[in-house]
Motif scaffolding. Structure first.
Motif, PDB file in Angstrom:
ATOM      1  N   HIS A  49      23.575  34.591   9.576  1.00 36.20           N
ATOM      2  CA  HIS A  49      24.634  33.585   9.604  1.00 36.20           C
ATOM      3  C   HIS A  49      25.947  34.304   9.325  1.00 36.20           C
ATOM      4  O   HIS A  49      26.457  34.287   8.206  1.00 36.20           O
ATOM      5  N   ILE A  50      26.454  34.923  10.365  1.00 36.25           N
ATOM      6  CA  ILE A  50      27.559  35.884  10.263  1.00 36.25           C
ATOM      7  C   ILE A  50      28.815  35.361  10.961  1.00 36.25           C
ATOM      8  O   ILE A  50      28.718  34.612  11.932  1.00 36.25           O
ATOM      9  N   PRO A  51      29.990  35.761  10.502  1.00 40.61           N
ATOM     10  CA  PRO A  51      31.220  35.314  11.160  1.00 40.61           C
ATOM     11  C   PRO A  51      31.486  36.033  12.486  1.00 40.61           C
ATOM     12  O   PRO A  51      32.067  35.460  13.402  1.00 40.61           O
ATOM     13  N   GLY A  52      31.050  37.266  12.594  1.00 40.20           N
ATOM     14  CA  GLY A  52      31.277  38.026  13.825  1.00 40.20           C
ATOM     15  C   GLY A  52      30.107  37.893  14.777  1.00 40.20           C
ATOM     16  O   GLY A  52      29.400  36.881  14.778  1.00 40.20           O
ATOM     17  N   ASP A  53      29.876  38.912  15.553  1.00 41.07           N
ATOM     18  CA  ASP A  53      28.799  38.856  16.525  1.00 41.07           C
ATOM     19  C   ASP A  53      27.753  39.947  16.345  1.00 41.07           C
ATOM     20  O   ASP A  53      26.868  40.090  17.177  1.00 41.07           O
ATOM     21  N   SER A  54      27.845  40.728  15.273  1.00 48.85           N
ATOM     22  CA  SER A  54      26.849  41.752  14.988  1.00 48.85           C
ATOM     23  C   SER A  54      26.096  41.382  13.717  1.00 48.85           C
ATOM     24  O   SER A  54      26.699  41.278  12.644  1.00 48.85           O
ATOM     25  N   PRO A  55      24.783  41.150  13.835  1.00 51.90           N
ATOM     26  CA  PRO A  55      24.015  40.770  12.649  1.00 51.90           C
ATOM     27  C   PRO A  55      23.997  41.885  11.617  1.00 51.90           C
ATOM     28  O   PRO A  55      24.299  43.043  11.915  1.00 51.90           O
ATOM     29  N   LEU A  56      23.631  41.516  10.422  1.00 53.66           N
ATOM     30  CA  LEU A  56      23.476  42.468   9.333  1.00 53.66           C
ATOM     31  C   LEU A  56      21.994  42.691   9.098  1.00 53.66           C
ATOM     32  O   LEU A  56      21.152  41.949   9.598  1.00 53.66           O
ATOM     33  N   GLN A  57      21.673  43.734   8.346  1.00 55.51           N
ATOM     34  CA  GLN A  57      20.263  43.998   8.058  1.00 55.51           C
ATOM     35  C   GLN A  57      20.092  44.578   6.670  1.00 55.51           C
ATOM     36  O   GLN A  57      21.052  45.024   6.050  1.00 55.51           O
ATOM     37  N   LYS A 114      28.007  29.211  14.896  1.00 55.04           N
ATOM     38  CA  LYS A 114      27.653  30.401  14.118  1.00 55.04           C
ATOM     39  C   LYS A 114      27.147  30.092  12.718  1.00 55.04           C
ATOM     40  O   LYS A 114      26.365  30.842  12.169  1.00 55.04           O
ATOM     41  N   MET A 115      27.616  29.018  12.125  1.00 54.41           N
ATOM     42  CA  MET A 115      27.226  28.689  10.752  1.00 54.41           C
ATOM     43  C   MET A 115      27.361  29.910   9.837  1.00 54.41           C
ATOM     44  O   MET A 115      26.448  30.276   9.114  1.00 54.41           O
ATOM     45  N   ALA A 116      28.505  30.538   9.885  1.00 53.79           N
ATOM     46  CA  ALA A 116      28.760  31.746   9.104  1.00 53.79           C
ATOM     47  C   ALA A 116      29.191  31.378   7.692  1.00 53.79           C
ATOM     48  O   ALA A 116      30.190  30.702   7.504  1.00 53.79           O
ATOM     49  N   TRP A 117      28.405  31.825   6.712  1.00 59.79           N
ATOM     50  CA  TRP A 117      28.739  31.441   5.342  1.00 59.79           C
ATOM     51  C   TRP A 117      28.822  32.597   4.373  1.00 59.79           C
ATOM     52  O   TRP A 117      28.813  32.406   3.165  1.00 59.79           O
ATOM     53  N   ILE A 118      28.943  33.788   4.859  1.00 62.96           N
ATOM     54  CA  ILE A 118      29.104  34.942   3.974  1.00 62.96           C
ATOM     55  C   ILE A 118      30.406  34.801   3.189  1.00 62.96           C
ATOM     56  O   ILE A 118      31.480  34.640   3.766  1.00 62.96           O
ATOM     57  N   GLY A 119      30.288  34.831   1.873  1.00 65.94           N
ATOM     58  CA  GLY A 119      31.463  34.799   1.008  1.00 65.94           C
ATOM     59  C   GLY A 119      32.171  33.459   0.905  1.00 65.94           C
ATOM     60  O   GLY A 119      33.197  33.378   0.241  1.00 65.94           O
ATOM     61  N   ALA A 127      30.709  21.800   2.987  1.00 69.09           N
ATOM     62  CA  ALA A 127      31.328  21.082   4.108  1.00 69.09           C
ATOM     63  C   ALA A 127      30.789  21.593   5.445  1.00 69.09           C
ATOM     64  O   ALA A 127      30.526  20.807   6.357  1.00 69.09           O
ATOM     65  N   MET A 128      30.603  22.894   5.578  1.00 69.82           N
ATOM     66  CA  MET A 128      30.107  23.465   6.831  1.00 69.82           C
ATOM     67  C   MET A 128      28.681  23.011   7.124  1.00 69.82           C
ATOM     68  O   MET A 128      28.345  22.672   8.258  1.00 69.82           O
ATOM     69  N   ILE A 129      27.840  23.014   6.115  1.00 70.99           N
ATOM     70  CA  ILE A 129      26.442  22.615   6.313  1.00 70.99           C
ATOM     71  C   ILE A 129      26.376  21.187   6.834  1.00 70.99           C
ATOM     72  O   ILE A 129      25.584  20.878   7.727  1.00 70.99           O
ATOM     73  N   LYS A 130      27.220  20.310   6.326  1.00 73.84           N
ATOM     74  CA  LYS A 130      27.196  18.902   6.714  1.00 73.84           C
ATOM     75  C   LYS A 130      27.921  18.621   8.028  1.00 73.84           C
ATOM     76  O   LYS A 130      27.705  17.571   8.624  1.00 73.84           O
ATOM     77  N   ASP A 131      28.772  19.509   8.468  1.00 78.44           N
ATOM     78  CA  ASP A 131      29.607  19.285   9.653  1.00 78.44           C
ATOM     79  C   ASP A 131      28.781  19.385  10.932  1.00 78.44           C
ATOM     80  O   ASP A 131      28.416  20.481  11.367  1.00 78.44           O
ATOM     81  N   ARG A 132      28.499  18.257  11.534  1.00 81.04           N
ATOM     82  CA  ARG A 132      27.651  18.233  12.730  1.00 81.04           C
ATOM     83  C   ARG A 132      28.289  18.984  13.895  1.00 81.04           C
ATOM     84  O   ARG A 132      27.581  19.461  14.773  1.00 81.04           O
ATOM     85  N   ALA A 133      29.606  19.113  13.894  1.00 83.41           N
ATOM     86  CA  ALA A 133      30.276  19.858  14.962  1.00 83.41           C
ATOM     87  C   ALA A 133      29.992  21.354  14.863  1.00 83.41           C
ATOM     88  O   ALA A 133      30.056  22.069  15.858  1.00 83.41           O
ATOM     89  N   SER A 134      29.654  21.822  13.663  1.00 88.19           N
ATOM     90  CA  SER A 134      29.381  23.258  13.518  1.00 88.19           C
ATOM     91  C   SER A 134      27.921  23.568  13.195  1.00 88.19           C
ATOM     92  O   SER A 134      27.526  24.723  13.203  1.00 88.19           O
ATOM     93  N   ASN A 135      27.091  22.545  12.921  1.00 91.89           N
ATOM     94  CA  ASN A 135      25.707  22.829  12.529  1.00 91.89           C
ATOM     95  C   ASN A 135      24.672  22.535  13.620  1.00 91.89           C
ATOM     96  O   ASN A 135      23.490  22.399  13.335  1.00 91.89           O
ATOM     97  N   GLY A 136      25.126  22.443  14.858  1.00 94.28           N
ATOM     98  CA  GLY A 136      24.187  22.161  15.940  1.00 94.28           C
ATOM     99  C   GLY A 136      23.860  20.680  16.042  1.00 94.28           C
ATOM    100  O   GLY A 136      22.804  20.309  16.533  1.00 94.28           O
TER     101      GLY A 136
END
Length: 192
Positions: A49-57, A114-119, A127-136
């Motif tokens: 769940h990342i803000p950019g387009d490269s996952p972390l590991q 993206k549901m990016a929530w790092i930091g 708010a992001m988790i509940k936002d249907r526009a951003s949570n699919g």
């Protein structure tokens, strides 16, 4: 007149008791959201769940090797989909500590959600988790089903050799998520 004062006092006392019950329920729900945040912001969840387009590991959340990218559907770039390395299950421990883990439909959230929530601070994560526009477009029932049953989500509690699992037992996390959702998903107040 006296009767009105007595009636008014009774009504105010009743509303005060009702408000304190509501406040106590909100406090329990907010504490439950603290557990939700702890899970969502663990490496098992936030590496994808990342803000950019490269996952972390890995537990340290370092950029994914081999220039892996999200792709529009979240399943990797054309020519290098996630399934190239990530199978339907974790490989045996004998493959070593850095073998690609696996779970059904291994992917990142799609680029549109993206549901990016790092930091993120707790109020913004909530708010992001509940936002249907951003949570699919998931309501609370769909979100609860997702965190309870989705095999890729469940992988976080059984991530394979060399990876720390999500730090909260799954049954406790689901119970806390449900408590928070059933209360309407109250969000913590932003810290100034």
């Amino acid at each position: 007149m006296k009767r009105h004062l007595v009636l008014g006092t009774v009504v105010l006392l009743g509303l005060g008791g009702y408000a304190s019950d509501l406040f106590a329920e909100d406090q329990q729900a907010l504490q439950a959201f603290g557990t939700v945040q702890k899970v969502f912001q663990s490496p098992r969840c936030q590496n994808c769940h990342i803000p950019g387009d490269s996952p972390l590991q890995f537990d340290a959340g370092i950029p994914h090797a081999m220039n892996v990218v999200r792709g529009m559907d979240g399943k990797g770039a054309a020519g290098l989909p996630c399934a190239t390395c990530h199978a339907e299950n974790n490989p045996p421990a004998s493959y070593g500590p850095h073998a690609p883990p696996g779970a059904p439909h291994w992917s990142l959230p799609p680029a549109a959600h993206k549901m990016a929530w790092i930091g993120l601070p707790s109020d913004k994560l909530c708010a992001m988790i509940k936002d249907r526009a951003s949570n699919g477009d998931r309501d609370f029932a769909a979100l609860l089903k997702h965190v309870s049953e989705d095999k890729l989500v469940l992988w976080g509690w059984n991530p394979g050799a060399g990876r720390a699992p999500v730090p909260v037992p799954h049954d406790i996390f689901v119970a806390e998520f449900k408590l928070w959702a059933d209360a309407g998903g109250p969000c913590p107040v932003a810290q100034m």
